[in-house]
Design a protein around this motif. Sequence first.
Motif, PDB file in Angstrom:
ATOM      1  N   THR A  69      38.092  54.562  33.288  1.00 37.88           N
ATOM      2  CA  THR A  69      38.161  55.134  34.638  1.00 37.88           C
ATOM      3  C   THR A  69      39.611  55.285  35.072  1.00 37.88           C
ATOM      4  OG1 THR A  69      36.058  54.071  35.191  1.00 37.88           O
ATOM      5  CG2 THR A  69      37.399  54.854  37.032  1.00 37.88           C
ATOM      6  N   ALA A  70      40.431  54.295  34.760  1.00 36.86           N
ATOM      7  CA  ALA A  70      41.847  54.369  35.130  1.00 36.86           C
ATOM      8  C   ALA A  70      42.570  55.444  34.329  1.00 36.86           C
ATOM      9  CB  ALA A  70      42.501  53.011  34.912  1.00 36.86           C
ATOM     10  N   LEU A  71      42.346  55.503  33.025  1.00 39.42           N
ATOM     11  CA  LEU A  71      43.063  56.457  32.179  1.00 39.42           C
ATOM     12  C   LEU A  71      42.680  57.892  32.470  1.00 39.42           C
ATOM     13  CD1 LEU A  71      42.937  54.484  28.811  1.00 39.42           C
ATOM     14  CD2 LEU A  71      44.955  54.891  30.258  1.00 39.42           C
ATOM     15  N   GLU A  72      41.499  58.119  33.054  1.00 43.15           N
ATOM     16  CA  GLU A  72      41.150  59.477  33.481  1.00 43.15           C
ATOM     17  C   GLU A  72      42.057  59.938  34.616  1.00 43.15           C
ATOM     18  OE1 GLU A  72      36.902  61.173  32.860  1.00 43.15           O
ATOM     19  OE2 GLU A  72      36.705  59.325  34.039  1.00 43.15           O
ATOM     20  N   ARG A  73      42.594  58.999  35.397  1.00 46.48           N
ATOM     21  CA  ARG A  73      43.541  59.327  36.462  1.00 46.48           C
ATOM     22  C   ARG A  73      44.944  59.278  35.870  1.00 46.48           C
ATOM     23  NH1 ARG A  73      41.181  55.913  41.698  1.00 46.48           N
ATOM     24  NH2 ARG A  73      39.012  56.621  41.501  1.00 46.48           N
ATOM     25  N   SER A  74      45.234  60.239  35.020  1.00 48.13           N
ATOM     26  CA  SER A  74      46.449  60.200  34.211  1.00 48.13           C
ATOM     27  C   SER A  74      47.714  60.376  35.045  1.00 48.13           C
ATOM     28  CB  SER A  74      46.401  61.282  33.133  1.00 48.13           C
ATOM     29  OG  SER A  74      46.248  62.557  33.723  1.00 48.13           O
ATOM     30  N   ARG A  75      47.618  60.878  36.254  1.00 49.49           N
ATOM     31  CA  ARG A  75      48.799  60.990  37.111  1.00 49.49           C
ATOM     32  C   ARG A  75      49.187  59.630  37.683  1.00 49.49           C
ATOM     33  NH1 ARG A  75      49.882  66.349  38.216  1.00 49.49           N
ATOM     34  NH2 ARG A  75      48.163  67.805  37.843  1.00 49.49           N
ATOM     35  N   THR A  76      48.235  58.702  37.652  1.00 48.11           N
ATOM     36  CA  THR A  76      48.485  57.386  38.233  1.00 48.11           C
ATOM     37  C   THR A  76      48.608  56.294  37.188  1.00 48.11           C
ATOM     38  OG1 THR A  76      47.210  58.066  40.175  1.00 48.11           O
ATOM     39  CG2 THR A  76      47.636  55.710  39.924  1.00 48.11           C
ATOM     40  N   ILE A 132      53.585  54.979  21.536  1.00 45.10           N
ATOM     41  CA  ILE A 132      52.514  54.936  22.515  1.00 45.10           C
ATOM     42  C   ILE A 132      52.133  56.371  22.890  1.00 45.10           C
ATOM     43  CG2 ILE A 132      51.858  54.259  24.867  1.00 45.10           C
ATOM     44  CD1 ILE A 132      52.043  51.893  23.169  1.00 45.10           C
ATOM     45  N   PRO A 133      50.834  56.686  22.910  1.00 50.11           N
ATOM     46  CA  PRO A 133      50.420  58.032  23.339  1.00 50.11           C
ATOM     47  C   PRO A 133      50.390  58.143  24.863  1.00 50.11           C
ATOM     48  CG  PRO A 133      48.493  56.761  22.689  1.00 50.11           C
ATOM     49  CD  PRO A 133      49.682  55.885  22.437  1.00 50.11           C
ATOM     50  N   PHE A 134      50.819  59.319  25.359  1.00 55.55           N
ATOM     51  CA  PHE A 134      50.807  59.610  26.787  1.00 55.55           C
ATOM     52  C   PHE A 134      50.136  60.954  27.022  1.00 55.55           C
ATOM     53  CE2 PHE A 134      54.155  56.515  26.572  1.00 55.55           C
ATOM     54  CZ  PHE A 134      54.131  55.860  27.801  1.00 55.55           C
ATOM     55  N   ILE A 135      49.487  61.074  28.151  1.00 54.11           N
ATOM     56  CA  ILE A 135      48.913  62.368  28.550  1.00 54.11           C
ATOM     57  C   ILE A 135      49.987  63.116  29.324  1.00 54.11           C
ATOM     58  CG2 ILE A 135      47.148  63.510  29.931  1.00 54.11           C
ATOM     59  CD1 ILE A 135      45.324  61.126  29.429  1.00 54.11           C
ATOM     60  N   VAL A 136      50.322  64.316  28.868  1.00 53.25           N
ATOM     61  CA  VAL A 136      51.370  65.102  29.513  1.00 53.25           C
ATOM     62  C   VAL A 136      50.815  66.339  30.204  1.00 53.25           C
ATOM     63  CG1 VAL A 136      53.155  64.290  27.941  1.00 53.25           C
ATOM     64  CG2 VAL A 136      51.818  66.324  27.345  1.00 53.25           C
ATOM     65  N   SER A 159      46.851  67.635  24.754  1.00 55.28           N
ATOM     66  CA  SER A 159      47.465  67.143  25.992  1.00 55.28           C
ATOM     67  C   SER A 159      48.114  65.781  25.833  1.00 55.28           C
ATOM     68  CB  SER A 159      46.413  67.076  27.095  1.00 55.28           C
ATOM     69  OG  SER A 159      45.324  66.260  26.697  1.00 55.28           O
ATOM     70  N   VAL A 160      48.136  65.258  24.612  1.00 56.56           N
ATOM     71  CA  VAL A 160      48.700  63.929  24.361  1.00 56.56           C
ATOM     72  C   VAL A 160      49.952  64.047  23.512  1.00 56.56           C
ATOM     73  CG1 VAL A 160      48.309  61.713  23.205  1.00 56.56           C
ATOM     74  CG2 VAL A 160      46.492  62.737  24.583  1.00 56.56           C
ATOM     75  N   GLN A 161      51.004  63.338  23.912  1.00 53.89           N
ATOM     76  CA  GLN A 161      52.225  63.242  23.126  1.00 53.89           C
ATOM     77  C   GLN A 161      52.557  61.777  22.886  1.00 53.89           C
ATOM     78  OE1 GLN A 161      55.455  65.383  24.932  1.00 53.89           O
ATOM     79  NE2 GLN A 161      54.482  67.394  24.639  1.00 53.89           N
ATOM     80  N   TRP A 162      53.328  61.546  21.804  1.00 52.15           N
ATOM     81  CA  TRP A 162      53.699  60.189  21.446  1.00 52.15           C
ATOM     82  C   TRP A 162      55.145  59.904  21.864  1.00 52.15           C
ATOM     83  CZ3 TRP A 162      50.326  56.752  19.117  1.00 52.15           C
ATOM     84  CH2 TRP A 162      49.093  57.297  18.683  1.00 52.15           C
ATOM     85  N   ARG A 163      55.340  58.683  22.365  1.00 56.94           N
ATOM     86  CA  ARG A 163      56.687  58.260  22.732  1.00 56.94           C
ATOM     87  C   ARG A 163      56.956  56.904  22.102  1.00 56.94           C
ATOM     88  NH1 ARG A 163      56.366  59.431  29.262  1.00 56.94           N
ATOM     89  NH2 ARG A 163      55.956  61.688  29.118  1.00 56.94           N
ATOM     90  N   ASN A 171      42.122  66.819  34.459  1.00 58.56           N
ATOM     91  CA  ASN A 171      41.844  65.642  35.263  1.00 58.56           C
ATOM     92  C   ASN A 171      40.616  65.798  36.144  1.00 58.56           C
ATOM     93  OD1 ASN A 171      43.101  63.231  35.056  1.00 58.56           O
ATOM     94  ND2 ASN A 171      44.181  63.382  37.011  1.00 58.56           N
ATOM     95  N   ASN A 172      39.669  64.876  35.983  1.00 60.99           N
ATOM     96  CA  ASN A 172      38.446  64.785  36.790  1.00 60.99           C
ATOM     97  C   ASN A 172      37.473  65.935  36.591  1.00 60.99           C
ATOM     98  OD1 ASN A 172      39.248  62.365  38.012  1.00 60.99           O
ATOM     99  ND2 ASN A 172      40.434  63.460  39.572  1.00 60.99           N
TER     100      ASN A 172
END
Length: 761
Positions: A490-497, A744-748, A732-736, A753-754
Amino acid sequence: MTRTRKTRPTYRSDRQPHSKAKRSPSRRQTTGFRFKWRWLALIILMIPSVSYVSMLDVKVREQFEGKRWALPARVYARPLELYTGMRLMSDTLDEELKALGYEKIETLSEPGQYWRKGNDFLINTRAFKFWDATDPPRIVQVRFQSDKVSSISESKPERQLALLRLEPKLIGKIYPTHNEDRILVRVNEVPNLLVNALVAMEDRNFFSHYGISIRGMLRAFIANLKAGDLVQGGSTLTQQLVKNFYLTDERTVKRKLNEAIMALLLEWHYSKEQILEAYLNEVFLGQDGDRAIHGMGIAAQFYFNRPLEELKLSDLALLVSLVRGASMYNPRKHPQRAIERRNLVLDKMAEQGMITSVDAEIAKNAPLGITEKPFGSVFPYPAFIDLVRSQLRQDYREEDLHSEGLQIFTTLDPYIQKVGENSMVKGLRKLERSHRQTNHLEGAMVVTNSDNGEVLGFVNGKNPHYAGFNRPLNAVRPIGSLVKVAVYLTALERSRTYSLLSPLDDMPYQWVDKYTGEVWKPQNYDFRSHGRIPLYRALANSYNLATVRLGMELGLNKIRETLHRLGVEREFEVYPSMLLGSVSLTPLEVAQMYQTIASGGFRVPLRSIREVLNHEGKPLQRYALSVDQRFDAAPVFLLNYALQHAVREGTGRQVAQTLPSNLILAGKTGTSNDLRDSWFAGFGTELLTVTWVGRDDNKPMGLSGGSGAMVIWGDFIQKIRPQSLAPVTPNSVQWRVIEGTTRIPFIVNHHFNNTVADRSN
């Protein structure tokens, strides 16, 4: 001119004088009168006889032309499909062939045989009618190298095969209420030697008489007269069929008369081939507890674990010897008596020129060749059969399952099931020995295909072959920390937060019920708080305090919605304690929940059935793959990354040390209050496995998810050696890189979203 009918005129002199005295009738008049009354009486007597015969005729035709037998449903495992490059150990193929009743022999002469030398197999496969095609018998060579199938080739014609499909193993039956078991056979598919043996022994004039044998009846009448009782029947095969098919076993003149009349009627309406086919499917040939063995088809399986067409002359003669007395000549209880009766059948065949004396002698010297235990008396997967029946009831009436002879092709993988059972049984015993406070442990395991939701294994406790309480299907228990994936997803779906590196406070927390004033103070498993930690480590280490704070911030209703989207259909009350696993589910429901995560966000309903055919092999229903995207791939990808850390560095690190270093898997432990329930759910590219350990009386047993269920899961994984988890990185995922070496993968890209979440609400 009009013609008028001439009549004799009446004169007074023609009239009889009125007198009280009657004239005596003449002899001619008297004879005619008596003759008429005799015919009338005969007609009157014939009316009920004709009516009775007509009634019997209706009975004969209605039952013979209608639904003759209530046929049990037959449940099959998945067929073993071999292809070049397939990961499979050669010993596994050997076990599969033995389980299917293949005979290991040096020279292949007929289907159902195989030869092995090291990693090379030569197999004479059986024909089998699948839902999509009929595979013919063929001789094939299968070679292995480095625990992989290196080549598959057919000898006639010589060619390479892309795929070899072996017939599936029969794993269960659903019997009619009277528990009669039979496999229908067609008379043109029955070995001629069987028909010859039957005719030679039971009715040598079968193809020439009209249903009854006058000579046989006279012989029986004389024998009965001498004995003063009904000691001999003199029945033809047709009469035997009538007795078994229509009548009771009472030994009366009326029953014998009905038998003769109905035999004549049966021969009047139907051909010899039709009567013989019915006889071959109806004749009683054995008893196994409350299961009655009827017909040559099932008898071949029951005594030899082989189809009828694969039996030898000596085997066929043994089946015919059972016709006169299945109990008296039972080869398992009375082997010597069975051999003598079998040899008598062979002698009769030789006397009548059906076989040579040489063939008879060879067959008479052959061993009985029966299996030690009756085939089909006990099926080893009662828990899985319960699952199959529960899913069948959604589409079929219960009475149809018991009587229509359905052929049900399931998803069960016998090899995976066997490994799962061994890991469960040995694991529970080991846990009971190593932890003194643990006893009376039970467990459950559900293994599914990560992509299509097929149930491959379904293990029920330390006695998996016992048809008792079905834990994987019916044991509703608190799932503990397994629920946390819903919070973090639920948290990771809110990728802006939120991201995997979002800091969470793992600090003491309390919640007060505003209605009761009750205070809830959750604790971490180690009774310590860990300050501010990144999100992925909070999940990997299953920290309760961080999870509760995150869940309360997101909102309990949102977490409940995520659980429903993951596949949880059971309703439950919303309390803060649900964030730590107060939600109660069955192992099967947990598997459905984690299936959505393992498949990258697609809810795939778990299924145990592939196809259903009628008793003639015609498809009735196909259980097609159903896929529903519930989550975008990106947040699920991030969640799976955190679950990989849970196995390698978090709560699963203990079992990770026993696995190959290059094997990448994702998983989550779960522990309920007071150590009552121990859970582990883990998956790779191919397999998802959910394991539960606990006590049936729900008492504490002193094991956490990591010290109980995960240990059994690890043993299973070591033996199965599944493919590593290798998900495709979403666009939509990049690695840093952080902390120097950690990626670590991040959603860019946040366009998704939602979107999926809104669609499911």
